[in-house]
Design an enzyme around this catalytic site. Structure first.
Site, mmCIF file in Angstrom:
data_model
loop_
_atom_site.group_PDB
_atom_site.id
_atom_site.type_symbol
_atom_site.label_atom_id
_atom_site.label_comp_id
_atom_site.label_asym_id
_atom_site.label_seq_id
_atom_site.Cartn_x
_atom_site.Cartn_y
_atom_site.Cartn_z
ATOM 1 N N GLU A 121 -4.171 -2.426 -4.089
ATOM 2 C CA GLU A 121 -5.245 -2.286 -3.114
ATOM 3 C C GLU A 121 -6.268 -1.255 -3.588
ATOM 4 O O GLU A 121 -5.908 -0.179 -4.067
ATOM 5 C CB GLU A 121 -4.668 -1.847 -1.773
ATOM 6 C CG GLU A 121 -5.692 -1.893 -0.648
ATOM 7 C CD GLU A 121 -5.027 -2.204 0.665
ATOM 8 O OE1 GLU A 121 -5.197 -3.350 1.141
ATOM 9 O OE2 GLU A 121 -4.344 -1.340 1.208
ATOM 10 N N THR B 222 -5.521 2.994 10.236
ATOM 11 C CA THR B 222 -5.775 4.402 9.977
ATOM 12 C C THR B 222 -4.649 5.231 10.591
ATOM 13 O O THR B 222 -4.763 6.436 10.705
ATOM 14 C CB THR B 222 -7.139 4.824 10.560
ATOM 15 O OG1 THR B 222 -7.407 6.170 10.225
ATOM 16 C CG2 THR B 222 -7.173 4.675 12.077
ATOM 17 N N HIS C 145 -10.249 -3.004 1.462
ATOM 18 C CA HIS C 145 -10.599 -2.777 2.852
ATOM 19 C C HIS C 145 -11.988 -3.347 3.133
ATOM 20 O O HIS C 145 -12.893 -3.224 2.307
ATOM 21 C CB HIS C 145 -10.611 -1.279 3.163
ATOM 22 C CG HIS C 145 -9.307 -0.599 2.873
ATOM 23 N ND1 HIS C 145 -8.931 -0.221 1.603
ATOM 24 C CD2 HIS C 145 -8.296 -0.227 3.693
ATOM 25 C CE1 HIS C 145 -7.738 0.354 1.656
ATOM 26 N NE2 HIS C 145 -7.330 0.366 2.896
ATOM 27 N N ASP D 28 -7.846 8.396 15.172
ATOM 28 C CA ASP D 28 -7.761 9.250 13.995
ATOM 29 C C ASP D 28 -9.120 9.729 13.495
ATOM 30 O O ASP D 28 -9.548 9.408 12.388
ATOM 31 C CB ASP D 28 -7.006 8.521 12.878
ATOM 32 C CG ASP D 28 -6.458 9.479 11.839
ATOM 33 O OD1 ASP D 28 -6.636 10.702 12.010
ATOM 34 O OD2 ASP D 28 -5.862 9.019 10.868
ATOM 35 N N HIS E 70 -10.339 11.616 9.809
ATOM 36 C CA HIS E 70 -10.847 11.119 8.533
ATOM 37 C C HIS E 70 -12.301 11.534 8.316
ATOM 38 O O HIS E 70 -13.037 11.844 9.253
ATOM 39 C CB HIS E 70 -10.722 9.596 8.461
ATOM 40 C CG HIS E 70 -9.355 9.149 8.048
ATOM 41 N ND1 HIS E 70 -8.477 8.547 8.914
ATOM 42 C CD2 HIS E 70 -8.690 9.241 6.869
ATOM 43 C CE1 HIS E 70 -7.352 8.270 8.281
ATOM 44 N NE2 HIS E 70 -7.454 8.679 7.045
ATOM 45 N N ARG F 131 4.609 0.349 1.235
ATOM 46 C CA ARG F 131 3.278 0.460 0.628
ATOM 47 C C ARG F 131 3.185 1.858 0.030
ATOM 48 O O ARG F 131 3.390 2.848 0.731
ATOM 49 C CB ARG F 131 2.200 0.264 1.701
ATOM 50 C CG ARG F 131 0.783 0.500 1.237
ATOM 51 C CD ARG F 131 -0.207 0.045 2.287
ATOM 52 N NE ARG F 131 -0.013 0.702 3.572
ATOM 53 C CZ ARG F 131 -0.868 1.580 4.098
ATOM 54 N NH1 ARG F 131 -1.967 1.934 3.438
ATOM 55 N NH2 ARG F 131 -0.644 2.120 5.278
ATOM 56 N N TYR G 280 -14.870 4.822 6.499
ATOM 57 C CA TYR G 280 -14.610 5.754 7.593
ATOM 58 C C TYR G 280 -15.895 6.055 8.350
ATOM 59 O O TYR G 280 -16.435 7.154 8.322
ATOM 60 C CB TYR G 280 -13.926 7.014 7.071
ATOM 61 C CG TYR G 280 -12.533 6.697 6.589
ATOM 62 C CD1 TYR G 280 -11.567 6.245 7.483
ATOM 63 C CD2 TYR G 280 -12.196 6.795 5.248
ATOM 64 C CE1 TYR G 280 -10.294 5.916 7.054
ATOM 65 C CE2 TYR G 280 -10.918 6.469 4.814
ATOM 66 C CZ TYR G 280 -9.972 6.038 5.725
ATOM 67 O OH TYR G 280 -8.710 5.705 5.300
ATOM 68 N N ASP H 170 -1.573 1.346 -3.257
ATOM 69 C CA ASP H 170 -2.889 1.588 -2.668
ATOM 70 C C ASP H 170 -3.576 2.714 -3.435
ATOM 71 O O ASP H 170 -3.225 3.880 -3.302
ATOM 72 C CB ASP H 170 -2.744 1.962 -1.192
ATOM 73 C CG ASP H 170 -4.085 1.998 -0.466
ATOM 74 O OD1 ASP H 170 -5.135 2.095 -1.147
ATOM 75 O OD2 ASP H 170 -4.091 1.941 0.771
ATOM 76 N N TYR I 136 1.046 4.802 -1.830
ATOM 77 C CA TYR I 136 -0.256 5.352 -2.184
ATOM 78 C C TYR I 136 -0.176 5.975 -3.578
ATOM 79 O O TYR I 136 0.742 6.755 -3.874
ATOM 80 C CB TYR I 136 -0.678 6.425 -1.181
ATOM 81 C CG TYR I 136 -1.150 5.909 0.153
ATOM 82 C CD1 TYR I 136 -2.504 5.680 0.381
ATOM 83 C CD2 TYR I 136 -0.255 5.663 1.190
ATOM 84 C CE1 TYR I 136 -2.950 5.228 1.610
ATOM 85 C CE2 TYR I 136 -0.692 5.204 2.419
ATOM 86 C CZ TYR I 136 -2.040 4.990 2.626
ATOM 87 O OH TYR I 136 -2.488 4.534 3.834
#
Length: 392
Positions: A220, A296, A245, A43, A46, A163, A91, A194, A165
């Protein structure tokens, strides 16, 4: 003795079911005795918003790994970390590069020994990992109903844990959470909210206090990036478990020292592969913290690596996040990883337990690009919505 003779990188562009196209690089490490280890740089869409020169990277890695003994794990790690030092943020494209190579090396060692990666990691303590299905942010009012329908579909498919966001449009986030709880009741379990570092600690704590009765297990990244004190504030103020993270060992130690979290989010892509993820898991174990295997949203190769790591890591007891193979319209392996009864099944067989399908690989191969065809500005925002000015 088996030594690396060639590094082959294949860039691929795979659409998600939303139409957004994500770029990955498939890694193949060939040896002088005919083995091939596979990995995935996952990915690249990002931030920061640039793509690597894949042909040049292939030459660089070829020179870096040429003639390296497959079992020389410490030397491999030394070379990779010297060439791609941690950038100190989530990232880091250098970490994504290291991750793809590290996974391929573990796959090679497993194939050479006839053992699975989870066996090489000490043996599995679980055969599958509970998965929390992601509900992406409400970007506009119509997303609330669309996401409710998505929850209904996934509940019917055996997923019960989600989860969610939040943080870009808190009023829409709250509307979704309240509607979901009213509609689905106890059928719906919410693992986490998150925040992705979009809100400062005070605003995140206010959101938690306003919605706490809706019943979720943890929050999170409920503070700005690298704000360990802010995370600790939310943890003390709300009495809700906090996770964050982790992108290197130093950040993990800082979080532990500040008593900022209950859970470390261990994403292989963010740390540079299985090898550095094991270090973070050891920190968590020593500190009495739990881990969750982050994501990710990888294809099957990266997801399989996460599954083997989580299966063999005792502290990885919180439901994991990798569901990429369910989000993408294609893959590059003969048999994609399997999800059963809301869990990610650990593949069987030597190494990762997967094999590349040449036809599938060829169908999605091509230069990495920032292709937003078929998407709108709101959908594109979903790729980069971790970033917001600290003053906004």
């Amino acid at each position: 003795m088996s030594r690396i003779s060639e590094v082959r990188l294949t860039p691929v562009n795979v659409p998600r079911t939303t139409g957004l196209i994500c770029g990955h690089v498939i890694v193949e490490l060939h040896t002088d005795d005919g083995l091939t280890g596979i990995g995935e740089m996952s990915d690249f869409q990002h931030l920061p918003r640039f793509h690597v020169d894949v042909a040049e990277l292939e030459r660089t890695l070829g020179a870096l790994l040429q003639n390296l003994e497959v079992e020389a794990a410490n030397e491999a790690t030394r070379r990779l970390e010297a060439a791609f030092p941690s950038a100190g943020h989530l990232y880091d494209k250098g970490a994504v590069i290291k991750c793809g190579v590290d996974i391929a090396l573990w796959d090679l060692r497993g194939k050479r020994q006839g053992r699975s990666v989870s066996d090489l990691l000490g043996g599995p303590v679980r055969s599958s990992l509970a998965v929390a299905y992601p509900i992406f942010r409400q970007q506009r009012a119509s997303d609330v109903e669309a996401n409710l329908e998505l929850v209904a579909t996934r509940l019917d498919q055996g997923f019960s844990l989600f989860r969610v966001y939040v943080g870009r449009h808190p009023e829409l986030d709250e509307a979704f959470l309240r509607s979901a709880r009213a509609r689905f009741g106890d059928r719906l379990r919410i693992k986490s909210l998150d925040f992705s570092n979009l809100l400062d600690a005070v605003d995140a704590a206010r959101f938690v206090e306003r919605t706490r009765e809706l019943d979720y297990e943890l929050v999170e990244a409920p503070a700005r990036e690298r704000d360990a004190e802010g995370l600790a504030f939310v943890r003390r103020r709300t009495l809700v478990a906090v996770s964050e993270h982790v992108y290197d060992g130093a950040w993990a130690l800082e979080l532990v020292a500040a008593r900022a979290v209950d859970v470390l989010n261990v994403g292989l892509f963010a740390l540079g592969g299985i090898t550095p993820a094991r270090r973070v898991a050891a920190i968590a174990e020593a500190a009495g913290l739990r881990c969750l295997v982050g994501t990710t949203q990888e294809l099957s190769i990266g997801t399989a690596a996460a599954a083997h790591f989580g299966a063999a890591t005792e502290s990885a007891s919180v439901a994991c996040d990798p569901v990429g193979p369910l989000l993408y319209a294609g893959d590059v392996v003969e048999r994609p990883v399997e999800y059963r009864d809301g869990g990610l099944v650990v593949p069987h067989g030597p190494g990762l337990g997967l094999a590349i399908d040449p036809e599938r690989l060829a169908a999605v191969a091509g230069p990495l690009r920032w292709d937003t065809a078929g998407t709108d500005a709101v959908t594109v925002d979903a790729v980069i919505d971790r970033v917001r000015s600290r003053t906004s």
